[in-house]
Write a protein that holds these residues in place. Structure first.
Motif, PDB file in Angstrom:
ATOM      1  N   VAL A 165      18.218   1.651   1.851  1.00 39.66           N
ATOM      2  CA  VAL A 165      18.690   0.432   1.182  1.00 39.66           C
ATOM      3  C   VAL A 165      17.530  -0.410   0.651  1.00 39.66           C
ATOM      4  CG1 VAL A 165      20.838   0.328   2.485  1.00 39.66           C
ATOM      5  CG2 VAL A 165      18.814  -0.813   3.392  1.00 39.66           C
ATOM      6  N   LEU A 166      16.312  -0.081   1.057  1.00 41.78           N
ATOM      7  CA  LEU A 166      15.140  -0.801   0.534  1.00 41.78           C
ATOM      8  C   LEU A 166      13.918   0.086   0.649  1.00 41.78           C
ATOM      9  CD1 LEU A 166      14.072  -4.466   1.020  1.00 41.78           C
ATOM     10  CD2 LEU A 166      12.487  -2.686   1.734  1.00 41.78           C
ATOM     11  N   TYR A 167      13.129   0.096  -0.417  1.00 42.79           N
ATOM     12  CA  TYR A 167      11.826   0.761  -0.411  1.00 42.79           C
ATOM     13  C   TYR A 167      10.863  -0.173  -1.124  1.00 42.79           C
ATOM     14  CZ  TYR A 167       8.134   4.194  -1.152  1.00 42.79           C
ATOM     15  OH  TYR A 167       6.923   4.856  -1.150  1.00 42.79           O
ATOM     16  N   LEU A 168       9.865  -0.659  -0.409  1.00 40.61           N
ATOM     17  CA  LEU A 168       8.997  -1.686  -0.960  1.00 40.61           C
ATOM     18  C   LEU A 168       7.539  -1.392  -0.638  1.00 40.61           C
ATOM     19  CD1 LEU A 168       9.284  -4.470  -2.437  1.00 40.61           C
ATOM     20  CD2 LEU A 168       9.152  -5.525  -0.176  1.00 40.61           C
ATOM     21  N   PRO A 169       6.778  -0.853  -1.611  1.00 37.39           N
ATOM     22  CA  PRO A 169       5.336  -0.664  -1.381  1.00 37.39           C
ATOM     23  C   PRO A 169       4.679  -2.014  -1.079  1.00 37.39           C
ATOM     24  CG  PRO A 169       6.046   0.515  -3.337  1.00 37.39           C
ATOM     25  CD  PRO A 169       7.196  -0.360  -2.928  1.00 37.39           C
ATOM     26  N   THR A 170       3.763  -2.030  -0.119  1.00 37.06           N
ATOM     27  CA  THR A 170       3.110  -3.276   0.272  1.00 37.06           C
ATOM     28  C   THR A 170       1.616  -3.195  -0.024  1.00 37.06           C
ATOM     29  OG1 THR A 170       2.815  -2.464   2.532  1.00 37.06           O
ATOM     30  CG2 THR A 170       4.786  -3.749   2.076  1.00 37.06           C
ATOM     31  N   SER A 171       1.080  -4.297  -0.468  1.00 38.92           N
ATOM     32  CA  SER A 171      -0.356  -4.380  -0.742  1.00 38.92           C
ATOM     33  C   SER A 171      -0.808  -5.808  -0.484  1.00 38.92           C
ATOM     34  CB  SER A 171      -0.669  -3.980  -2.189  1.00 38.92           C
ATOM     35  OG  SER A 171      -0.011  -4.849  -3.102  1.00 38.92           O
ATOM     36  N   SER A 172      -2.102  -5.985  -0.270  1.00 38.24           N
ATOM     37  CA  SER A 172      -2.630  -7.306   0.017  1.00 38.24           C
ATOM     38  C   SER A 172      -4.107  -7.335  -0.333  1.00 38.24           C
ATOM     39  CB  SER A 172      -2.440  -7.649   1.502  1.00 38.24           C
ATOM     40  OG  SER A 172      -3.083  -8.862   1.838  1.00 38.24           O
ATOM     41  N   GLU A 173      -4.621  -8.538  -0.551  1.00 40.01           N
ATOM     42  CA  GLU A 173      -6.054  -8.688  -0.784  1.00 40.01           C
ATOM     43  C   GLU A 173      -6.825  -8.577   0.523  1.00 40.01           C
ATOM     44  OE1 GLU A 173      -7.403 -12.824  -1.590  1.00 40.01           O
ATOM     45  OE2 GLU A 173      -5.260 -13.333  -1.488  1.00 40.01           O
ATOM     46  N   TYR A 174      -6.092  -8.455   1.642  1.00 39.12           N
ATOM     47  CA  TYR A 174      -6.707  -8.332   2.956  1.00 39.12           C
ATOM     48  C   TYR A 174      -6.282  -7.020   3.615  1.00 39.12           C
ATOM     49  CZ  TYR A 174      -7.234 -13.404   2.353  1.00 39.12           C
ATOM     50  OH  TYR A 174      -7.532 -14.649   1.879  1.00 39.12           O
ATOM     51  N   THR A 175      -6.993  -6.655   4.664  1.00 40.32           N
ATOM     52  CA  THR A 175      -6.537  -5.592   5.560  1.00 40.32           C
ATOM     53  C   THR A 175      -5.657  -6.246   6.616  1.00 40.32           C
ATOM     54  OG1 THR A 175      -8.416  -4.110   5.215  1.00 40.32           O
ATOM     55  CG2 THR A 175      -7.261  -3.934   7.318  1.00 40.32           C
ATOM     56  N   LEU A 176      -4.437  -5.728   6.789  1.00 39.30           N
ATOM     57  CA  LEU A 176      -3.445  -6.363   7.649  1.00 39.30           C
ATOM     58  C   LEU A 176      -3.231  -5.578   8.935  1.00 39.30           C
ATOM     59  CD1 LEU A 176      -0.718  -7.231   4.984  1.00 39.30           C
ATOM     60  CD2 LEU A 176      -2.715  -8.587   5.663  1.00 39.30           C
ATOM     61  N   VAL A 177      -3.016  -6.312  10.028  1.00 42.35           N
ATOM     62  CA  VAL A 177      -2.601  -5.723  11.300  1.00 42.35           C
ATOM     63  C   VAL A 177      -1.248  -6.321  11.638  1.00 42.35           C
ATOM     64  CG1 VAL A 177      -3.107  -5.497  13.755  1.00 42.35           C
ATOM     65  CG2 VAL A 177      -4.958  -5.357  12.099  1.00 42.35           C
ATOM     66  N   PHE A 197      -4.941 -10.986   9.688  1.00 36.46           N
ATOM     67  CA  PHE A 197      -5.522 -10.372   8.493  1.00 36.46           C
ATOM     68  C   PHE A 197      -7.043 -10.415   8.560  1.00 36.46           C
ATOM     69  CE2 PHE A 197      -4.834 -14.815   7.340  1.00 36.46           C
ATOM     70  CZ  PHE A 197      -5.958 -15.175   6.614  1.00 36.46           C
ATOM     71  N   PHE A 198      -7.665  -9.429   7.887  1.00 34.37           N
ATOM     72  CA  PHE A 198      -9.116  -9.212   7.928  1.00 34.37           C
ATOM     73  C   PHE A 198      -9.648  -9.033   6.510  1.00 34.37           C
ATOM     74  CE2 PHE A 198      -7.239  -7.850  11.828  1.00 34.37           C
ATOM     75  CZ  PHE A 198      -8.159  -8.071  12.842  1.00 34.37           C
ATOM     76  N   GLU A 199     -10.982  -9.061   6.375  1.00 38.64           N
ATOM     77  CA  GLU A 199     -11.586  -8.740   5.089  1.00 38.64           C
ATOM     78  C   GLU A 199     -11.100  -7.372   4.628  1.00 38.64           C
ATOM     79  OE1 GLU A 199     -13.343 -10.474   3.103  1.00 38.64           O
ATOM     80  OE2 GLU A 199     -14.153 -12.140   4.295  1.00 38.64           O
ATOM     81  N   LYS A 200     -10.879  -7.228   3.314  1.00 39.76           N
ATOM     82  CA  LYS A 200     -10.355  -5.982   2.771  1.00 39.76           C
ATOM     83  C   LYS A 200     -11.319  -4.830   3.002  1.00 39.76           C
ATOM     84  CE  LYS A 200      -7.154  -3.770   0.449  1.00 39.76           C
ATOM     85  NZ  LYS A 200      -5.758  -3.677   0.950  1.00 39.76           N
ATOM     86  N   ASN A 201     -10.756  -3.707   3.492  1.00 39.08           N
ATOM     87  CA  ASN A 201     -11.535  -2.495   3.722  1.00 39.08           C
ATOM     88  C   ASN A 201     -10.762  -1.338   3.113  1.00 39.08           C
ATOM     89  OD1 ASN A 201     -12.053   0.067   5.477  1.00 39.08           O
ATOM     90  ND2 ASN A 201     -13.826  -1.249   5.872  1.00 39.08           N
ATOM     91  N   SER A 202     -11.436  -0.515   2.317  1.00 42.18           N
ATOM     92  CA  SER A 202     -10.753   0.567   1.602  1.00 42.18           C
ATOM     93  C   SER A 202     -10.098   1.559   2.553  1.00 42.18           C
ATOM     94  CB  SER A 202     -11.735   1.298   0.682  1.00 42.18           C
ATOM     95  OG  SER A 202     -12.799   1.869   1.443  1.00 42.18           O
ATOM     96  N   LYS A 203     -10.657   1.722   3.749  1.00 41.54           N
ATOM     97  CA  LYS A 203     -10.079   2.627   4.738  1.00 41.54           C
ATOM     98  C   LYS A 203      -9.162   1.880   5.720  1.00 41.54           C
ATOM     99  CE  LYS A 203     -13.928   5.909   4.705  1.00 41.54           C
ATOM    100  NZ  LYS A 203     -14.954   6.597   5.542  1.00 41.54           N
ATOM    101  N   GLU A 204      -8.983   0.580   5.446  1.00 36.64           N
ATOM    102  CA  GLU A 204      -8.177  -0.288   6.308  1.00 36.64           C
ATOM    103  C   GLU A 204      -8.699  -0.288   7.741  1.00 36.64           C
ATOM    104  OE1 GLU A 204      -4.040  -0.570   5.991  1.00 36.64           O
ATOM    105  OE2 GLU A 204      -4.011  -0.339   3.831  1.00 36.64           O
ATOM    106  N   GLU A 205     -10.007  -0.221   7.892  1.00 42.96           N
ATOM    107  CA  GLU A 205     -10.642  -0.346   9.188  1.00 42.96           C
ATOM    108  C   GLU A 205     -11.028  -1.804   9.411  1.00 42.96           C
ATOM    109  OE1 GLU A 205     -13.911   2.334   8.873  1.00 42.96           O
ATOM    110  OE2 GLU A 205     -12.707   4.130   9.248  1.00 42.96           O
TER     111      GLU A 205
END
Length: 487
Positions: free
Chosen positions: A251-263, A280-288
């Protein structure tokens, strides 16, 4: 900031010895578990399990006793589980309640170098509490035809059971051997007769990816999942996916993105909306990320009916009122914030509870307790600090609603100290938005103590006796009444 010391705003609680339950010692079998069971989010009762006998064919007789929330016995009986050989043990895994049925999960294990080895043969028993009978049982993995060591190598999948309230049970199956081009998780729902209502497998193109899901929340209307597309070890895309609990349809499919890395640390379902958030943390390409380098907290609200985000708010630590804290969540003189519980109040405001800690190599000491009240738009309104006992581990255990839906109680307990035990109970009242804390001393000269959820207006105290053969009992459980304000 203002520092509020614990106030004795309540009278000492009254012991309700009439509402108690005794678990006998080993002479009555081997104690397996004593677990609360919940109907939706409300306490329904408790189940005790004991191993009574193991015969020469490795058949394990297990006794169950189901109690209501007042410790009155609803039913009791026995069922048979089996181990593949005499060197392995049967172990309780989990219990799930749905509309008068309890589904009890087990596995077997062996000891290797003093540790539990890989769990084998995930099995289940389904008990109808009203009829006091086992209505279904079996092995989760359909490729395993019997409990025998010859099936060890293929019995590697994991299974987690969730309640769909009156809609039955949701099963999440996980395959650790998933390759690129496949999905690691498979979902299906079962009714009261153990019949498959629906099953769900992702329909999106996976030729270059591996799909992995995490179950965030669920009820009789929706199942909320967080999906990840993986390419080798890199997480490529993250999305929220919602299934209809009755049909399994998306009933819902929503890609999520952010300027931060999220936990993500919490997800709630309320009024056809998803409330989710965390740090939230500084953005990391590997989300580490480094856990002590968070920048603040965030909350996202998703409207399921309209398939869109209606709020996405980020609050940096310097926006918290009355708190001397640096940009990474370190409180001056107390240590880093660790958020333990976030609750969405009936009026749409948010109540957050955290503890401060110091970390030195493997040793972590927890110091103060904090509460944060956020308005409907997730703007900080009030911060309160409470003096609590310094402990080696986190004190937060659980929370539960106060009677008459007037508020919520949060329970903190020092699990590291054998002497001078103290239960801290913080009450938050929805109408007045008032906070009040009670200290409850607990004596335990001959026992170890733990606390657990109880019926509304009470807390459960479990007392494990250090010398059960002398005491004549393994554990005694009692309810202690909470004194709280009526609004």
């Amino acid at each position: 900031m203002k520092k509020t010391y614990l106030l004795f705003l309540f009278l000492v609680t009254t012991l309700c010895f009439s509402q108690s339950y005794t678990v006998l010692n080993a002479a009555s079998g081997e104690f397996l578990t004593f677990q609360p069971i919940f109907d939706d989010s409300e306490l329904f009762g408790y189940v005790e399990l004991r191993i009574m006998n193991i015969d020469e064919k490795n058949n394990v007789t297990i006794k169950y006793i189901a109690l209501d929330k007042n410790f009155n016995t609803m039913c009791s009986g026995t069922f048979i589980e089996k181990t593949s050989n005499s060197r392995r043990k049967k172990k309780f895994n989990d219990i799930t309640y749905s509309d008068g049925l309890v589904r009890i999960d087990f596995y077997e294990f062996s000891q290797a170098l003093g540790q539990d080895a890989f769990p084998y043969f995930k099995t289940y028993q389904v008990i109808d509490l009203k009829k006091n009978t086992v209505v279904n049982n079996g092995i989760y993995n359909s490729e395993v035809k019997e409990i025998d060591k010859k099936y060890d190598k293929i019995d590697t999948k994991g299974y987690v059971c969730f309640s769909l309230n009156k809609g039955g049970f949701l099963i999440q199956e996980t395959n650790p051997d998933t390759k690129i081009g496949n999905e690691a998780n498979f979902f299906y729902a079962l009714n009261a007769k153990n019949e498959k209502i629906w099953e769900y497998k992702a329909s999106r193109e996976l030729s270059k990816y591996q799909m992995n899901y995490q179950t965030l929340n669920y009820d009789d209307k929706y199942v909320v999942l967080e999906g990840f597309f993986y390419k080798k070890t890199k997480r490529e895309q993250r999305h929220i996916q919602v299934l209809d609990s009755k049909t399994g349809k998306e009933v819902l499919y929503l890609p999520t993105s952010s300027e931060y890395t999220l936990v993500r640390e919490y997800t709630y379902l309320m009024n056809d909306k998803i409330y989710t958030g965390g740090r939230f943390f500084e953005k990391n390409s590997k989300e580490e990320y480094v856990t002590d380098e968070s920048l603040g907290i965030y909350q996202t609200i998703i409207d399921i009916k309209n398939n869109k985000v209606i709020q996405d708010k980020y609050v940096k630590y310097d926006q918290f009122p009355d708190l001397k804290i640096n940009k990474h969540g370190k409180v001056r003189g107390e240590g880093y914030l660790s958020f333990k519980r976030t609750s969405i109040n009936p009026d749409g405001t948010t109540f957050i509870l955290g503890e401060a800690y110091w970390q030195k190599q493997q040793y972590r000491a927890y110091t103060q307790l904090y509460t944060f009240l956020m308005d409907k738009d997730f703007n900080p309104v009030k911060t309160v600090e409470y003096e609590v006992k310094r402990t080696k581990g986190s004190k937060y255990d659980f929370s539960q609603r106060l009677a008459n839906q007037s508020g919520r109680a949060y329970f903190f307990f020092d699990k590291n100290d054998d002497k001078d035990l103290e239960l801290n109970i913080l009450n938050y009242y929805f109408k007045s938005k008032k906070q009040a804390i009670q200290k409850m001393p607990i004596t335990n000269d001959d026992s170890a103590i733990s606390v657990f959820p109880a019926k509304s207006g009470y807390v459960g105290i479990a007392e494990y006796f250090k010398k059960p053969e002398k005491a004549g009992k393994f554990m005694e459980i009692r309810l202690e009444k909470l004194n709280y304000e009526r609004e």
